[in-house]
Design a protein around this motif. Sequence first.
Motif, PDB file in Angstrom:
ATOM      1  N   UNK A  81      54.425   1.484 -29.620  1.00 53.10           N
ATOM      2  CA  UNK A  81      54.410   1.406 -28.177  1.00 53.10           C
ATOM      3  C   UNK A  81      55.823   1.221 -27.617  1.00 53.10           C
ATOM      4  N   UNK A  82      56.717   0.408 -28.121  1.00 52.50           N
ATOM      5  CA  UNK A  82      58.018   0.250 -27.925  1.00 52.50           C
ATOM      6  C   UNK A  82      58.788   1.558 -27.837  1.00 52.50           C
ATOM      7  N   UNK A  83      58.573   2.284 -29.052  1.00 50.92           N
ATOM      8  CA  UNK A  83      59.281   3.595 -28.982  1.00 50.92           C
ATOM      9  C   UNK A  83      58.794   4.752 -27.806  1.00 50.92           C
ATOM     10  N   UNK A 133      58.323   0.552 -39.133  1.00 60.32           N
ATOM     11  CA  UNK A 133      57.396   1.560 -39.355  1.00 60.32           C
ATOM     12  C   UNK A 133      56.685   2.378 -38.276  1.00 60.32           C
ATOM     13  N   UNK A 134      56.172   1.374 -37.527  1.00 58.68           N
ATOM     14  CA  UNK A 134      55.564   1.673 -35.881  1.00 58.68           C
ATOM     15  C   UNK A 134      56.512   2.630 -35.221  1.00 58.68           C
ATOM     16  N   UNK A 135      57.775   1.973 -35.002  1.00 53.85           N
ATOM     17  CA  UNK A 135      58.778   2.805 -34.285  1.00 53.85           C
ATOM     18  C   UNK A 135      59.161   3.929 -34.991  1.00 53.85           C
ATOM     19  N   UNK A 136      59.181   3.965 -36.267  1.00 59.74           N
ATOM     20  CA  UNK A 136      59.749   5.428 -36.696  1.00 59.74           C
ATOM     21  C   UNK A 136      58.693   6.385 -36.482  1.00 59.74           C
ATOM     22  N   UNK A 163      57.470   3.772 -24.839  1.00 59.17           N
ATOM     23  CA  UNK A 163      58.090   3.122 -23.766  1.00 59.17           C
ATOM     24  C   UNK A 163      59.521   3.841 -23.588  1.00 59.17           C
ATOM     25  N   UNK A 164      60.430   3.375 -24.362  1.00 62.15           N
ATOM     26  CA  UNK A 164      61.513   4.128 -24.599  1.00 62.15           C
ATOM     27  C   UNK A 164      61.874   5.552 -24.415  1.00 62.15           C
ATOM     28  N   UNK A 165      61.077   6.221 -24.819  1.00 62.47           N
ATOM     29  CA  UNK A 165      61.243   7.732 -24.654  1.00 62.47           C
ATOM     30  C   UNK A 165      60.794   7.789 -23.122  1.00 62.47           C
ATOM     31  N   UNK A 166      59.688   7.303 -22.451  1.00 61.34           N
ATOM     32  CA  UNK A 166      59.398   7.363 -21.408  1.00 61.34           C
ATOM     33  C   UNK A 166      60.569   7.078 -20.419  1.00 61.34           C
ATOM     34  N   UNK A 167      61.231   5.690 -20.672  1.00 61.80           N
ATOM     35  CA  UNK A 167      62.243   5.312 -19.729  1.00 61.80           C
ATOM     36  C   UNK A 167      63.692   6.458 -20.077  1.00 61.80           C
ATOM     37  N   UNK A 174      50.314  -5.320 -39.065  1.00 61.00           N
ATOM     38  CA  UNK A 174      49.396  -4.569 -38.036  1.00 61.00           C
ATOM     39  C   UNK A 174      49.961  -4.701 -36.578  1.00 61.00           C
ATOM     40  N   UNK A 175      50.186  -5.788 -36.468  1.00 61.08           N
ATOM     41  CA  UNK A 175      50.628  -6.119 -34.919  1.00 61.08           C
ATOM     42  C   UNK A 175      52.154  -5.845 -34.689  1.00 61.08           C
ATOM     43  N   UNK A 176      52.991  -5.633 -35.320  1.00 60.16           N
ATOM     44  CA  UNK A 176      54.212  -5.278 -35.464  1.00 60.16           C
ATOM     45  C   UNK A 176      54.130  -3.716 -35.440  1.00 60.16           C
ATOM     46  N   UNK A 177      53.337  -3.033 -36.160  1.00 63.23           N
ATOM     47  CA  UNK A 177      53.258  -1.589 -36.080  1.00 63.23           C
ATOM     48  C   UNK A 177      52.709  -1.123 -34.761  1.00 63.23           C
ATOM     49  N   UNK A 178      51.615  -1.815 -34.294  1.00 65.75           N
ATOM     50  CA  UNK A 178      51.469  -1.392 -33.042  1.00 65.75           C
ATOM     51  C   UNK A 178      52.491  -1.610 -31.848  1.00 65.75           C
TER      52      UNK A 178
END
Length: 107
Positions: A26-28, A102-105, A30-34, A18-22
């Motif tokens: 969020x990492x993806x 899974x969360x990143x995808x 942020x990466x898109x925004x950057x 659950x924590x990893x998915x969140x």
Amino acid sequence: MVEFNLQQLGLEAGGGALIGGIIGFAAKKVAKLVAIIVGLELALFKFLETRGILEVNWTAIGGAAQNATQGGGAAAGQPPSWIVSLLSALPVSAGFATGFFVGFKKG
């Protein structure tokens, strides 16, 4: 004899997932925004250069980008010792990694 509590193992793996998915989601984002910010910045540089307001050394920008990617690859070759100790908590780590991917995808 070592006894395994399957409920505790499931809670650790599920909580890590659950924590990893969140975090992966969020990492993806942020990466898109950057990526968008960097793209807009480069477009602005090109626009200002065509107007004669700014002179951009594109070779230096390309060299800096290549140095950044080479440095990242070298750092990824040897994991720090704290990562090795972190992986000793296998159920949480496995759940976190799975959830992160899974969360990143999905992000």
